[in-house]
Design a protein around this motif. Sequence first.
Motif, mmCIF file in Angstrom:
data_model
loop_
_atom_site.group_PDB
_atom_site.id
_atom_site.type_symbol
_atom_site.label_atom_id
_atom_site.label_comp_id
_atom_site.label_asym_id
_atom_site.label_seq_id
_atom_site.Cartn_x
_atom_site.Cartn_y
_atom_site.Cartn_z
ATOM 1 N N VAL A 63 0.746 -1.181 0.115
ATOM 2 C CA VAL A 63 0.092 0.119 -0.093
ATOM 3 C C VAL A 63 0.795 1.204 0.014
ATOM 4 C CG1 VAL A 63 -1.727 -1.217 1.174
ATOM 5 C CG2 VAL A 63 -0.320 0.060 2.617
ATOM 6 N N VAL A 64 2.081 1.424 0.419
ATOM 7 C CA VAL A 64 2.964 2.386 0.510
ATOM 8 C C VAL A 64 4.141 2.403 -0.627
ATOM 9 C CG1 VAL A 64 4.327 3.969 1.832
ATOM 10 C CG2 VAL A 64 2.205 2.554 2.798
ATOM 11 N N GLY A 65 4.914 1.304 -0.505
ATOM 12 C CA GLY A 65 6.291 1.185 -1.381
ATOM 13 C C GLY A 65 7.167 0.323 -0.667
ATOM 14 N N SER A 66 8.391 0.173 -1.288
ATOM 15 C CA SER A 66 9.290 -0.693 -0.767
ATOM 16 C C SER A 66 10.049 0.043 0.348
ATOM 17 C CB SER A 66 10.374 -0.977 -1.754
ATOM 18 O OG SER A 66 10.902 0.208 -2.485
ATOM 19 N N GLY A 67 10.405 1.403 0.124
ATOM 20 C CA GLY A 67 11.107 2.004 1.279
ATOM 21 C C GLY A 67 10.281 2.008 2.529
ATOM 22 N N MET A 68 9.148 2.164 2.632
ATOM 23 C CA MET A 68 8.265 1.608 4.113
ATOM 24 C C MET A 68 8.333 0.176 4.163
ATOM 25 S SD MET A 68 6.675 3.808 6.135
ATOM 26 C CE MET A 68 6.863 2.762 7.488
ATOM 27 N N ALA A 69 8.224 -0.639 3.425
ATOM 28 C CA ALA A 69 8.642 -1.955 3.888
ATOM 29 C C ALA A 69 9.993 -2.237 4.697
ATOM 30 C CB ALA A 69 8.250 -2.799 2.750
ATOM 31 N N ILE A 70 10.873 -1.477 4.050
ATOM 32 C CA ILE A 70 12.325 -1.708 4.629
ATOM 33 C C ILE A 70 12.175 -1.225 6.039
ATOM 34 C CG2 ILE A 70 14.661 -1.061 4.467
ATOM 35 C CD1 ILE A 70 14.244 -1.431 1.375
ATOM 36 N N PHE A 71 11.801 0.134 6.296
ATOM 37 C CA PHE A 71 11.675 0.662 7.339
ATOM 38 C C PHE A 71 11.100 -0.201 8.456
ATOM 39 C CE2 PHE A 71 9.285 3.422 10.504
ATOM 40 C CZ PHE A 71 10.379 4.092 11.152
ATOM 41 N N THR A 72 9.834 -0.889 7.897
ATOM 42 C CA THR A 72 9.034 -1.750 8.739
ATOM 43 C C THR A 72 9.767 -2.709 9.324
ATOM 44 O OG1 THR A 72 6.970 -1.149 7.703
ATOM 45 C CG2 THR A 72 6.928 -2.947 9.151
ATOM 46 N N LEU A 73 10.491 -3.622 8.457
ATOM 47 C CA LEU A 73 11.376 -4.585 8.770
ATOM 48 C C LEU A 73 12.554 -4.215 9.846
ATOM 49 C CD1 LEU A 73 12.163 -6.289 5.225
ATOM 50 C CD2 LEU A 73 10.776 -7.346 7.198
ATOM 51 N N VAL A 74 13.299 -3.002 9.464
ATOM 52 C CA VAL A 74 14.505 -2.462 10.360
ATOM 53 C C VAL A 74 13.690 -2.041 11.705
ATOM 54 C CG1 VAL A 74 16.116 -0.479 10.580
ATOM 55 C CG2 VAL A 74 15.800 -1.850 8.456
ATOM 56 N N GLY A 75 12.724 -1.334 11.705
ATOM 57 C CA GLY A 75 12.018 -0.708 12.806
ATOM 58 C C GLY A 75 11.410 -1.907 13.874
ATOM 59 N N PHE A 76 10.926 -2.806 13.240
ATOM 60 C CA PHE A 76 10.302 -3.919 14.120
ATOM 61 C C PHE A 76 11.628 -4.634 14.686
ATOM 62 C CE2 PHE A 76 5.651 -4.493 12.833
ATOM 63 C CZ PHE A 76 5.307 -2.921 13.164
ATOM 64 N N ALA A 77 12.497 -4.938 13.840
ATOM 65 C CA ALA A 77 13.797 -5.774 14.365
ATOM 66 C C ALA A 77 14.553 -4.833 15.409
ATOM 67 C CB ALA A 77 14.956 -6.110 13.097
ATOM 68 N N PHE A 78 14.604 -3.771 15.590
ATOM 69 C CA PHE A 78 15.228 -2.913 16.427
ATOM 70 C C PHE A 78 14.240 -2.782 17.810
ATOM 71 C CE2 PHE A 78 15.275 1.395 18.701
ATOM 72 C CZ PHE A 78 16.832 1.171 19.084
ATOM 73 N N ILE A 79 12.947 -2.842 17.637
ATOM 74 C CA ILE A 79 12.088 -3.132 18.867
ATOM 75 C C ILE A 79 12.302 -4.365 19.366
ATOM 76 C CG2 ILE A 79 9.766 -3.425 19.538
ATOM 77 C CD1 ILE A 79 9.214 -1.248 17.402
ATOM 78 N N ASP A 80 12.369 -5.386 18.649
ATOM 79 C CA ASP A 80 12.690 -6.852 19.191
ATOM 80 C C ASP A 80 14.068 -6.862 19.709
ATOM 81 O OD1 ASP A 80 11.975 -9.501 19.689
ATOM 82 O OD2 ASP A 80 13.801 -9.886 18.296
ATOM 83 N N MET A 81 15.241 -6.256 19.312
ATOM 84 C CA MET A 81 16.473 -6.322 19.997
ATOM 85 C C MET A 81 16.738 -5.612 21.137
ATOM 86 S SD MET A 81 18.450 -5.667 16.202
ATOM 87 C CE MET A 81 20.049 -5.989 16.783
ATOM 88 N N ILE A 82 15.889 -4.346 21.256
ATOM 89 C CA ILE A 82 15.852 -3.694 22.557
ATOM 90 C C ILE A 82 15.065 -4.399 23.745
ATOM 91 C CG2 ILE A 82 16.615 -1.491 21.536
ATOM 92 C CD1 ILE A 82 13.934 -0.364 21.875
ATOM 93 N N GLY A 83 14.255 -5.453 23.446
ATOM 94 C CA GLY A 83 13.586 -6.192 24.353
ATOM 95 C C GLY A 83 12.202 -5.723 24.614
ATOM 96 N N LEU A 84 11.464 -5.125 23.631
ATOM 97 C CA LEU A 84 10.218 -4.433 23.725
ATOM 98 C C LEU A 84 9.190 -4.857 22.861
ATOM 99 C CD1 LEU A 84 11.197 -0.581 24.523
ATOM 100 C CD2 LEU A 84 10.473 -2.331 26.070
ATOM 101 N N TRP A 85 9.378 -6.192 22.254
ATOM 102 C CA TRP A 85 8.518 -6.744 21.474
ATOM 103 C C TRP A 85 6.900 -7.039 22.291
ATOM 104 C CZ3 TRP A 85 7.823 -6.685 16.543
ATOM 105 C CH2 TRP A 85 6.896 -7.388 16.015
ATOM 106 N N PRO A 86 7.209 -7.816 23.332
ATOM 107 C CA PRO A 86 5.861 -8.077 23.827
ATOM 108 C C PRO A 86 5.208 -6.769 24.307
ATOM 109 C CG PRO A 86 7.628 -9.475 24.798
ATOM 110 C CD PRO A 86 8.240 -8.234 24.090
ATOM 111 N N GLU A 87 5.930 -5.779 24.823
ATOM 112 C CA GLU A 87 5.053 -4.418 25.182
ATOM 113 C C GLU A 87 4.611 -3.895 23.691
ATOM 114 O OE1 GLU A 87 8.118 -5.465 26.201
ATOM 115 O OE2 GLU A 87 7.719 -5.425 28.396
#
Length: 313
Positions: free
Chosen positions: A69-93
């Motif tokens: 619905v947006v484009g490849s740039g937003m898809a990459i940001f989503t992958l990186v952003g969610f990976a970062f959230i998981d790496m700092i230990g805040l995925w359940p929250e």
Amino acid sequence: MLSPADLATLPFDDWVNAFVRGWLVPNFRPAFRAAQVPVTLVLNNLNAFLLFVPMLLTTAAFAAVAWRVVGSGMAIFTLVGFAFIDMIGLWPETMTTLAMILTSVIFCAVIGIPLGILSARSDRMWKVMRPVLDIMQTIPSFVYLVPIVMLFGVGMAPGIIATIIFALPPIVRLTNLGIRNVRSDLIEAAHAFGSTGWQMLWDVQIPLALRTIMAGLNQTLMLALSMVVITALIGAGGLGLVVNTGLGRLDVGGATAGGVGIVILAIVLDRITQGLAEKAKVGRVSLGRSLLGLLRFQGSGGSGSGAQIKKAG
């Protein structure tokens, strides 16, 4: 020079306390507690589902939607952003916060879109709704928490109810605006082809107003995100609790981590809903052209029916 306060003072706070504590809470608290049952049911199921699904699968799903619905740039940001959230230990929250937001938006849409439609179809209804929405939008968000705690208690479900009240006005206002702004010649064309009131609403007005309705949904989602953070003060969980805990302990790192998680989630949800609104714009243009074609056909002596309009949409 005398002011009104020199002549008389009004114990407004005492009146409000007497109304809430003396009448509303004793008589209606069981009804309010029962009203939160569907909210609790949806919230618990969504939260359990999002926590059950593996992080990689959830991230892939959001990235796929963002790419579509947006484009490849937003898809990459989503992958990186969610990976970062998981790496700092805040995925359940983060998933708990997402469940709270989705629950709030679902109930806002179920309540707000019909109210917006009724307001658009009745000037009298809009005159009643407008001051109510003004009050809901201008009262500071923290003010909602005191009566919510007294009527519903503390926890995630009361926080969701406060969020619904706080985030409801935009979708009502923009649904009303979108339906009222549907071109009159298209309405006349639909009438000329024999459309009933329901056909007019579902096959003409809502499709043509869909972009405006989606903009209202986007604003509701953003307000819900801001409010679920504040509801951590009354026992709601998620990233808001992380920020609130960091604030209480003067833990700059913890509060910043929670804030960054909120920002990433907000950007992803905002861009996806904006992309869906743009998709709705394309459908709106297509339907508008179809209706104009039917209008020209009628002007040239043709005939048709409400079914033709539905088929053209």
